[in-house]
Design a protein around this motif. Structure first.
Motif, PDB file in Angstrom:
ATOM      1  N   ASP A 260       0.961  -1.153   0.012  1.00 44.88           N
ATOM      2  CA  ASP A 260       0.172   0.119  -0.042  1.00 44.88           C
ATOM      3  C   ASP A 260       0.713   1.250  -0.013  1.00 44.88           C
ATOM      4  O   ASP A 260       1.540   1.454   0.843  1.00 44.88           O
ATOM      5  CB  ASP A 260      -1.029   0.122   1.262  1.00 44.88           C
ATOM      6  CG  ASP A 260      -2.009   1.027   1.354  1.00 44.88           C
ATOM      7  OD1 ASP A 260      -1.730   1.949   0.302  1.00 44.88           O
ATOM      8  OD2 ASP A 260      -2.577   1.214   2.370  1.00 44.88           O
ATOM      9  N   HIS A 261       0.635   2.010  -0.933  1.00 47.76           N
ATOM     10  CA  HIS A 261       1.548   3.322  -1.312  1.00 47.76           C
ATOM     11  C   HIS A 261       0.824   4.665  -0.389  1.00 47.76           C
ATOM     12  O   HIS A 261       1.250   5.522  -0.406  1.00 47.76           O
ATOM     13  CB  HIS A 261       1.819   3.493  -2.676  1.00 47.76           C
ATOM     14  CG  HIS A 261       2.626   4.899  -2.920  1.00 47.76           C
ATOM     15  ND1 HIS A 261       1.832   6.030  -3.512  1.00 47.76           N
ATOM     16  CD2 HIS A 261       3.796   5.430  -2.686  1.00 47.76           C
ATOM     17  CE1 HIS A 261       2.673   7.051  -3.675  1.00 47.76           C
ATOM     18  NE2 HIS A 261       3.963   6.618  -3.176  1.00 47.76           N
ATOM     19  N   SER A 262      -0.545   4.241  -0.030  1.00 51.54           N
ATOM     20  CA  SER A 262      -1.286   5.368   0.289  1.00 51.54           C
ATOM     21  C   SER A 262      -0.987   5.716   1.934  1.00 51.54           C
ATOM     22  O   SER A 262      -1.380   6.689   2.402  1.00 51.54           O
ATOM     23  CB  SER A 262      -2.638   4.939   0.350  1.00 51.54           C
ATOM     24  OG  SER A 262      -3.224   4.111   1.256  1.00 51.54           O
ATOM     25  N   THR A 263      -0.063   4.811   2.602  1.00 51.32           N
ATOM     26  CA  THR A 263       0.307   5.150   3.860  1.00 51.32           C
ATOM     27  C   THR A 263       0.976   6.150   4.046  1.00 51.32           C
ATOM     28  O   THR A 263       1.769   6.478   3.143  1.00 51.32           O
ATOM     29  CB  THR A 263       0.667   4.067   4.686  1.00 51.32           C
ATOM     30  OG1 THR A 263       1.761   3.593   3.889  1.00 51.32           O
ATOM     31  CG2 THR A 263      -0.138   2.722   4.483  1.00 51.32           C
ATOM     32  N   THR A 264       1.164   6.616   5.211  1.00 52.31           N
ATOM     33  CA  THR A 264       2.334   7.571   5.762  1.00 52.31           C
ATOM     34  C   THR A 264       3.574   6.497   6.014  1.00 52.31           C
ATOM     35  O   THR A 264       3.289   5.382   6.071  1.00 52.31           O
ATOM     36  CB  THR A 264       1.841   8.328   6.990  1.00 52.31           C
ATOM     37  OG1 THR A 264       1.801   7.560   8.006  1.00 52.31           O
ATOM     38  CG2 THR A 264       0.687   9.183   6.652  1.00 52.31           C
ATOM     39  N   THR A 265       4.863   7.267   6.141  1.00 56.26           N
ATOM     40  CA  THR A 265       5.873   6.471   6.420  1.00 56.26           C
ATOM     41  C   THR A 265       5.762   5.810   7.894  1.00 56.26           C
ATOM     42  O   THR A 265       5.988   4.623   7.985  1.00 56.26           O
ATOM     43  CB  THR A 265       7.163   7.289   6.594  1.00 56.26           C
ATOM     44  OG1 THR A 265       7.349   7.639   5.136  1.00 56.26           O
ATOM     45  CG2 THR A 265       8.386   6.664   6.878  1.00 56.26           C
ATOM     46  N   GLU A 266       4.895   6.567   8.816  1.00 54.36           N
ATOM     47  CA  GLU A 266       4.728   6.001   9.977  1.00 54.36           C
ATOM     48  C   GLU A 266       3.792   4.699  10.045  1.00 54.36           C
ATOM     49  O   GLU A 266       3.977   3.712  10.429  1.00 54.36           O
ATOM     50  CB  GLU A 266       4.243   7.127  11.029  1.00 54.36           C
ATOM     51  CG  GLU A 266       5.126   8.148  11.296  1.00 54.36           C
ATOM     52  CD  GLU A 266       5.621   9.306  10.268  1.00 54.36           C
ATOM     53  OE1 GLU A 266       4.590   9.187   9.173  1.00 54.36           O
ATOM     54  OE2 GLU A 266       6.451   9.675  10.335  1.00 54.36           O
ATOM     55  N   GLN A 267       2.851   4.896   9.041  1.00 58.31           N
ATOM     56  CA  GLN A 267       1.918   3.816   9.079  1.00 58.31           C
ATOM     57  C   GLN A 267       2.499   2.434   8.316  1.00 58.31           C
ATOM     58  O   GLN A 267       2.011   1.599   8.607  1.00 58.31           O
ATOM     59  CB  GLN A 267       0.540   4.281   8.221  1.00 58.31           C
ATOM     60  CG  GLN A 267      -0.236   5.490   9.013  1.00 58.31           C
ATOM     61  CD  GLN A 267      -1.150   5.914   8.175  1.00 58.31           C
ATOM     62  OE1 GLN A 267      -1.119   6.003   6.993  1.00 58.31           O
ATOM     63  NE2 GLN A 267      -2.354   6.536   8.657  1.00 58.31           N
ATOM     64  N   ALA A 268       3.384   3.038   7.424  1.00 60.57           N
ATOM     65  CA  ALA A 268       3.791   2.066   6.666  1.00 60.57           C
ATOM     66  C   ALA A 268       4.898   0.999   7.668  1.00 60.57           C
ATOM     67  O   ALA A 268       5.256  -0.125   7.098  1.00 60.57           O
ATOM     68  CB  ALA A 268       4.693   2.573   5.541  1.00 60.57           C
ATOM     69  N   ALA A 269       5.174   1.382   8.766  1.00 60.49           N
ATOM     70  CA  ALA A 269       5.827   0.612   9.582  1.00 60.49           C
ATOM     71  C   ALA A 269       4.945  -0.177  10.442  1.00 60.49           C
ATOM     72  O   ALA A 269       5.635  -1.040  11.402  1.00 60.49           O
ATOM     73  CB  ALA A 269       6.868   1.381  10.535  1.00 60.49           C
ATOM     74  N   GLY A 273      -3.838   1.542   8.779  1.00 59.06           N
ATOM     75  CA  GLY A 273      -3.414   2.884   8.297  1.00 59.06           C
ATOM     76  C   GLY A 273      -3.485   2.601   6.797  1.00 59.06           C
ATOM     77  O   GLY A 273      -3.326   1.317   6.080  1.00 59.06           O
ATOM     78  N   GLY A 274      -3.878   3.607   6.036  1.00 57.63           N
ATOM     79  CA  GLY A 274      -3.832   3.726   4.366  1.00 57.63           C
ATOM     80  C   GLY A 274      -5.124   3.301   4.129  1.00 57.63           C
ATOM     81  O   GLY A 274      -6.101   3.050   4.846  1.00 57.63           O
ATOM     82  N   ASN A 275      -5.205   3.252   2.783  1.00 63.96           N
ATOM     83  CA  ASN A 275      -6.577   3.106   2.147  1.00 63.96           C
ATOM     84  C   ASN A 275      -7.089   1.684   2.403  1.00 63.96           C
ATOM     85  O   ASN A 275      -8.319   1.284   2.430  1.00 63.96           O
ATOM     86  CB  ASN A 275      -6.554   3.070   0.644  1.00 63.96           C
ATOM     87  CG  ASN A 275      -6.301   4.709   0.153  1.00 63.96           C
ATOM     88  OD1 ASN A 275      -6.319   5.484   0.778  1.00 63.96           O
ATOM     89  ND2 ASN A 275      -5.659   4.697  -1.151  1.00 63.96           N
ATOM     90  N   TYR A 276      -6.164   0.573   2.644  1.00 67.39           N
ATOM     91  CA  TYR A 276      -6.717  -0.637   2.939  1.00 67.39           C
ATOM     92  C   TYR A 276      -6.687  -1.047   4.372  1.00 67.39           C
ATOM     93  O   TYR A 276      -6.736  -2.133   4.618  1.00 67.39           O
ATOM     94  CB  TYR A 276      -5.766  -1.486   2.066  1.00 67.39           C
ATOM     95  CG  TYR A 276      -5.847  -1.386   0.436  1.00 67.39           C
ATOM     96  CD1 TYR A 276      -6.366  -2.148  -0.145  1.00 67.39           C
ATOM     97  CD2 TYR A 276      -4.881  -0.533   0.090  1.00 67.39           C
ATOM     98  CE1 TYR A 276      -6.816  -1.894  -1.532  1.00 67.39           C
ATOM     99  CE2 TYR A 276      -4.995  -0.303  -1.408  1.00 67.39           C
ATOM    100  CZ  TYR A 276      -5.906  -0.934  -2.150  1.00 67.39           C
ATOM    101  OH  TYR A 276      -5.875  -0.766  -3.337  1.00 67.39           O
ATOM    102  N   ASN A 277      -5.871  -0.007   5.282  1.00 66.69           N
ATOM    103  CA  ASN A 277      -6.084  -0.341   6.838  1.00 66.69           C
ATOM    104  C   ASN A 277      -5.237  -1.389   7.338  1.00 66.69           C
ATOM    105  O   ASN A 277      -5.397  -1.977   8.226  1.00 66.69           O
ATOM    106  CB  ASN A 277      -7.484  -0.297   7.298  1.00 66.69           C
ATOM    107  CG  ASN A 277      -7.351  -0.073   8.905  1.00 66.69           C
ATOM    108  OD1 ASN A 277      -6.681   0.645   9.189  1.00 66.69           O
ATOM    109  ND2 ASN A 277      -8.008  -0.527   9.420  1.00 66.69           N
TER     110      ASN A 277
END
Length: 428
Positions: A260-269, A273-277
């Motif tokens: 998912d590229h819609s996350t923030t860097t913090e969410q990506a960790a 979060g992000g469009n797909y949660n």
């Protein structure tokens, strides 16, 4: 942590030259079924070929060139630095590529270190060095619709940290990262670390312990532990703007991972979060169910390259092309796969996509590099790394073959004669 180098002088020479014979070039453009062919062209069927140019990207070399179907080099670029693999043509006659650092901290096959946008006159429009003792960019680079640049990175995890996280290793390991940088200010605006999304079933007293098969959204960090630490060896990325996801080809896992590229860097960790949660957990994966101990589904890939989403102007829109190197039986296959409309990665079930189309041939095999793109007339253009290029029709007929006569090719791209990237080159 990173060094950005601007050059006020030309760092590379650009050599462009016209076809060996201007009349021959016009023959190709005017669809003459019997043009004068160079010695490289082994098959030419004027009734089947797509009338387009092929960007030939030599593997790790200092040159790339634009070919017509008669085999003429209608334009050639010569670089001061070796390619770190990928190179693509942009509008305004520019090139985007990844190039090799002079002093890489580690140098697995496909290492880079420097990303460049090069102007048509050979001057440097933008250059970004991403290399230190702890990381280096490698293999593939992508210009995103927002103007940012995305690339793959090896991240060094020291032995003690790797062991504490459940990696069965006696050496450092180098898992994958994705980094997105804004070339207007050289700021890293997003990143994703594979090491944030791992699972191990080796030692219950260590971090990340769990069932691999029950957690397909996580990466079995012990699937391919090797002495040199290059445990994943990602080699290709593609971005799906409609879904805002990234497809990452992971060669040593024989898989494509969807992130998912819609996350923030913090969410990506994290895993939310992000469009797909789901944060930075894998949204979907395919190619090798055994990589996450799933006994369902049929394995498609034995090493793989170039996940290529077919766009709205290409036949097969929404599907994905993948080059299966076929190291298990020395037989490469190009697959066109139907990606699910909604990602649904379920434990212990068949998560593999449907095969829409495939092509192979007894003579088609390369155990590394290589890839495939879809042309405007529906044909598929294939780069067989150690040989050259094939153009094949939907029914498997061979329309064109180009023998590199010893050259090795990372990948190829097809450009229609009326594409803006071609018009801006002013080839005539």
């Amino acid at each position: 942590m990173r060094t950005v180098r601007y050059l006020c002088v030309i760092l590379l020479c650009v050599l462009s030259f016209n076809c060996q014979n201007d009349d021959d070039a016009k023959d190709i453009i005017n669809d003459n079924p019997n043009p004068v062919l160079t010695e490289n062209v082994e098959v030419y069927d004027g009734n089947l070929i797509d009338n387009s140019y092929t960007l030939a990207v030599e593997n790790g070399g200092t040159t790339s060139y634009l070919l017509d179907k008669a085999g003429n080099k209608v334009k050639e670029w010569l670089f001061e630095d070796n390619l770190g693999n990928d190179l693509e043509l942009l509008p305004e006659g520019k090139l985007l590529g990844i190039f090799k650092s002079d002093n890489p901290p580690f140098s697995f096959g496909g290492f880079g270190g420097i990303v460049k946008i090069i102007n048509q006159d050979g001057s440097i429009d933008w250059e970004f060095e991403y290399t230190s003792e702890n990381y280096i960019s490698h293999h593939d680079v992508e210009l995103l619709p927002n103007g940012n640049v995305l690339f793959i990175v090896w991240e060094k995890i020291e032995t003690a940290e790797a062991q504490a996280n459940g990696v069965a290793t006696s050496n450092p390991v180098y898992p994958e990262m994705l980094v997105e940088v804004n070339p207007l200010n050289n700021q890293i605006v997003w990143q994703w670390r594979s090491f944030d999304h791992i699972v191990q079933d080796v030692d219950p007293t260590l971090l990340n312990y769990g069932s691999v098969s029950d957690n397909p959204q996580l990466i079995d960090i012990n699937y391919n532990v090797v002495d040199n630490g290059d445990i994943m060896h990602a080699n290709g990325i593609d971005y799906d703007q409609d879904k805002d996801v990234i497809y990452l080809s992971v060669n040593y896992y024989s898989e494509i991972w969807v992130i998912d590229h819609s996350t923030t860097t913090e969410q990506a960790a994290t895993n939310s979060g992000g469009n797909y949660n789901k944060g930075g957990d894998l949204l979907y994966r395919f190619g090798n169910p055994s990589a996450y101990k799933n006994t369902e589904g049929t394995r498609l890939f034995y090493n793989n390259h170039f996940p290529n989403i077919l766009e709205d102007n290409e036949p097969g829109e929404g599907n994905i092309l993948v080059f299966n190197n076929g190291t298990n039986n020395s037989q490469s296959i190009v697959y066109e796969l139907d990606i699910p409309a909604n990602f649904n990665l379920i434990p212990n079930t068949n998560n593999e996509p449907n095969i829409v189309w495939s092509f192979t041939d007894p003579e088609l095999f390369n155990g590394r590099i290589s890839g495939a793109v879809r042309l405007k007339n529906g044909n598929t253009l294939i780069a067989e790394g150690s040989y050259g290029f094939w153009e094949v029709t939907n029914n498997g007929s061979i329309a064109w073959k180009y023998n590199g006569l010893g050259a090795s090719f990372w990948r190829c791209y097809g450009y229609d004669l009326n594409d803006q990237e071609i018009l801006d080159l002013n080839l005539e």
